[in-house]
Write an enzyme that holds these catalytic residues in place. Sequence first.
Site, PDB file in Angstrom:
ATOM      1  N   ASN A 185     -10.063  -0.019   0.137  1.00  8.07           N
ATOM      2  CA  ASN A 185      -8.599   0.072   0.069  1.00  8.07           C
ATOM      3  C   ASN A 185      -8.124  -0.443  -1.286  1.00  8.07           C
ATOM      4  O   ASN A 185      -8.210  -1.642  -1.560  1.00  8.07           O
ATOM      5  CB  ASN A 185      -8.000  -0.761   1.221  1.00  8.07           C
ATOM      6  CG  ASN A 185      -6.476  -0.700   1.247  1.00  8.07           C
ATOM      7  OD1 ASN A 185      -5.849  -0.192   0.330  1.00  8.07           O
ATOM      8  ND2 ASN A 185      -5.893  -1.231   2.308  1.00  8.07           N
ATOM      9  N   HIS A 194      -3.636   7.402   2.715  1.00 11.48           N
ATOM     10  CA  HIS A 194      -3.984   6.064   2.245  1.00 11.48           C
ATOM     11  C   HIS A 194      -5.370   5.718   2.790  1.00 11.48           C
ATOM     12  O   HIS A 194      -5.665   5.963   3.958  1.00 11.48           O
ATOM     13  CB  HIS A 194      -2.945   5.072   2.752  1.00 11.48           C
ATOM     14  CG  HIS A 194      -3.251   3.653   2.425  1.00 11.48           C
ATOM     15  ND1 HIS A 194      -3.689   3.258   1.182  1.00 11.48           N
ATOM     16  CD2 HIS A 194      -3.190   2.529   3.180  1.00 11.48           C
ATOM     17  CE1 HIS A 194      -3.881   1.953   1.179  1.00 11.48           C
ATOM     18  NE2 HIS A 194      -3.595   1.480   2.385  1.00 11.48           N
ATOM     19  N   CYS A 253       0.816  -1.223   0.000  1.00 13.01           N
ATOM     20  CA  CYS A 253       0.000   0.000   0.000  1.00 13.01           C
ATOM     21  C   CYS A 253       0.847   1.268   0.000  1.00 13.01           C
ATOM     22  O   CYS A 253       0.327   2.348  -0.282  1.00 13.01           O
ATOM     23  CB  CYS A 253      -0.943   0.002   1.197  1.00 13.01           C
ATOM     24  SG  CYS A 253      -2.135  -1.332   1.140  1.00 13.01           S
TER      25      CYS A 253
HETATM   26  N1  ACO Z   1     -17.938  -8.924   9.313  1.00 18.10           N
HETATM   27  C1  ACO Z   1     -18.316  -9.223  10.572  1.00 18.10           C
HETATM   28  N2  ACO Z   1     -17.440  -9.524  11.553  1.00 18.10           N
HETATM   29  C2  ACO Z   1     -16.138  -9.505  11.237  1.00 18.10           C
HETATM   30  C3  ACO Z   1     -15.672  -9.202   9.934  1.00 18.10           C
HETATM   31  C4  ACO Z   1     -16.632  -8.910   8.950  1.00 18.10           C
HETATM   32  N3  ACO Z   1     -16.293  -8.594   7.693  1.00 18.10           N
HETATM   33  N4  ACO Z   1     -14.320  -9.261   9.930  1.00 18.10           N
HETATM   34  C5  ACO Z   1     -13.944  -9.599  11.177  1.00 18.10           C
HETATM   35  N5  ACO Z   1     -15.039  -9.757  11.972  1.00 18.10           N
HETATM   36  C6  ACO Z   1     -15.098 -10.117  13.385  1.00 18.10           C
HETATM   37  C7  ACO Z   1     -13.862 -10.842  13.846  1.00 18.10           C
HETATM   38  O1  ACO Z   1     -13.982 -12.223  13.573  1.00 18.10           O
HETATM   39  C8  ACO Z   1     -13.879 -10.556  15.335  1.00 18.10           C
HETATM   40  O2  ACO Z   1     -14.804 -11.429  15.953  1.00 18.10           O
HETATM   41  P1  ACO Z   1     -14.494 -12.065  17.414  1.00 18.10           P
HETATM   42  O3  ACO Z   1     -14.384 -10.873  18.336  1.00 18.10           O
HETATM   43  O4  ACO Z   1     -15.683 -12.920  17.643  1.00 18.10           O
HETATM   44  O5  ACO Z   1     -13.196 -12.791  17.252  1.00 18.10           O
HETATM   45  C9  ACO Z   1     -14.475  -9.155  15.423  1.00 18.10           C
HETATM   46  O6  ACO Z   1     -15.116  -8.926  14.167  1.00 18.10           O
HETATM   47  C10 ACO Z   1     -13.455  -8.056  15.687  1.00 18.10           C
HETATM   48  O7  ACO Z   1     -12.352  -8.233  14.824  1.00 18.10           O
HETATM   49  P2  ACO Z   1     -11.128  -7.226  14.881  1.00 18.10           P
HETATM   50  O8  ACO Z   1     -10.093  -7.689  13.898  1.00 18.10           O
HETATM   51  O9  ACO Z   1     -10.684  -7.010  16.286  1.00 18.10           O
HETATM   52  O10 ACO Z   1     -11.835  -5.881  14.375  1.00 18.10           O
HETATM   53  P3  ACO Z   1     -11.205  -4.444  14.215  1.00 18.10           P
HETATM   54  O11 ACO Z   1     -12.052  -3.463  14.904  1.00 18.10           O
HETATM   55  O12 ACO Z   1      -9.733  -4.436  14.483  1.00 18.10           O
HETATM   56  O13 ACO Z   1     -11.388  -4.161  12.651  1.00 18.10           O
HETATM   57  C11 ACO Z   1     -10.131  -4.243  10.607  1.00 18.10           C
HETATM   58  C12 ACO Z   1     -10.804  -5.043  11.715  1.00 18.10           C
HETATM   59  C13 ACO Z   1     -11.178  -3.435   9.880  1.00 18.10           C
HETATM   60  C14 ACO Z   1      -9.459  -5.216   9.645  1.00 18.10           C
HETATM   61  C15 ACO Z   1      -9.086  -3.285  11.196  1.00 18.10           C
HETATM   62  O14 ACO Z   1      -8.283  -3.984  12.118  1.00 18.10           O
HETATM   63  C16 ACO Z   1      -8.190  -2.642  10.165  1.00 18.10           C
HETATM   64  O15 ACO Z   1      -8.603  -1.792   9.412  1.00 18.10           O
HETATM   65  N6  ACO Z   1      -6.894  -2.985  10.131  1.00 18.10           N
HETATM   66  C17 ACO Z   1      -5.910  -2.323   9.300  1.00 18.10           C
HETATM   67  C18 ACO Z   1      -6.015  -2.639   7.837  1.00 18.10           C
HETATM   68  C19 ACO Z   1      -4.903  -1.899   7.105  1.00 18.10           C
HETATM   69  O16 ACO Z   1      -4.648  -0.743   7.360  1.00 18.10           O
HETATM   70  N7  ACO Z   1      -4.171  -2.563   6.248  1.00 18.10           N
HETATM   71  C20 ACO Z   1      -2.961  -1.897   5.732  1.00 18.10           C
HETATM   72  C21 ACO Z   1      -2.895  -1.803   4.349  1.00 18.10           C
HETATM   73  S1  ACO Z   1      -3.228  -3.273   3.462  1.00 18.10           S
HETATM   74  C22 ACO Z   1      -1.806  -3.600   2.486  1.00 18.10           C
HETATM   75  O17 ACO Z   1      -0.740  -3.068   2.658  1.00 18.10           O
HETATM   76  C23 ACO Z   1      -1.927  -4.650   1.462  1.00 18.10           C
END
Ligand code: ACO
Length: 322
Positions: free
Chosen positions: A279, A249, A113
């Site tokens: 993204n 980003h 990214c």
């Molecule tokens: N729908 C419903 N529930 C979901 C989903 C979904 N699509 N995805 C995950 N969950 C659930 C998980 O299973 C978890 O359930 P549990 O508590 O029963 O285990 C719960 O939701 C919480 O999951 P978290 O991962 O803690 O949720 P979080 O609030 O952290 O959000 C997210 C997840 C959106 C992925 C966030 O962590 C994020 O944006 N991370 C950064 C992404 C990023 O910046 N990537 C960098 C660039 S990518 C690249 O370089 C290629």
Amino acid sequence: MIFSKIIGTGHYLPSRMVSNEELSRTLDTSDEWISSRTGIRQRHIAAADESSVDLAQRAAERALAAAGLQGSDLDLIIVATSTPEHIFPSDASQLQQRLGCRPIPAFDMQAACSGFIYGLVTADNFIRAGSCQRVLLVGCDVFSHILNWQDRNTAVLFGDGAGAVVLGASPTPGILSSVIYSDGQYCNLLQVPLNVGTAENQRSQRQPYVEMSGSEVFRRAVSALADLVTELLAKAELRPEQLDFLVPHQANARIITATAKHLNLPLEKVIMTVAEHANTSAASVPLALDVGIRRGQIQPGHRLLLEAFGAGFTWGGCVVQY
Ligand code: ACO
């Protein structure tokens, strides 16, 4: 002294739009979960026969038109992508042929990214060294080809697209400061494995799909970007209130608002496209930049802070005088 300046921008998005509601028909997810956790409402998805070069070509043609240039005017092409059409030849060489360029250097670079920011720093260095006058830089990705569509942790987060800029040599600075970093100790938190090369890879036989420890990536991104924007402003000798726009980003609206809050910038000064595009990895920053320009928000003379964070981990940014 020679500097580089952005003289044209363009973007392209595939025509098919996929809403959160559509995804929730095949995945255990909901519009409410996706939009509240990420800010994403929809994404554009490429057709099965549409490659990153196809997307890059459309964005590049628009950026060249905005700069009043043709492919034959270019001295260098850089394409930032993690989803090239082929392993080789590069997307950049294929784009060179499609745009009717002369024999010039053309290469791909991969920093996930952060790829567009890495490309911007590289293009700026080529121009300031005096070896090029006009550079085409494209960020393009087709993550729909490397997503496991059964994995709700990743499938809802990404979209396809391309963004392009043309940089030209200028007597006045267009890039006021830049910083890029990588820290390979976090490689395994965000990756697309290939089942070649290592015994472990061959044993595991994982599919070449995006694997991410989302909450860990989130935590590190917020912290690294806060330090990054402070360093970029110090290098440019600017205060946050002297910025006209943050062009971040577009991975997650909560990461973007955390960075804006760190800078004490109101959200009116932030270009946000994550709701419509999700993204788009290397395309995300140039896509947001071009949208901000075409909407008339970003005007000539504005000071912009561009930043990105991604796999590696890699991260970086530039303060730009547009
Ligand atoms: N729908 C419903 N529930 C979901 C989903 C979904 N699509 N995805 C995950 N969950 C659930 C998980 O299973 C978890 O359930 P549990 O508590 O029963 O285990 C719960 O939701 C919480 O999951 P978290 O991962 O803690 O949720 P979080 O609030 O952290 O959000 C997210 C997840 C959106 C992925 C966030 O962590 C994020 O944006 N991370 C950064 C992404 C990023 O910046 N990537 C960098 C660039 S990518 C690249 O370089 C290629």
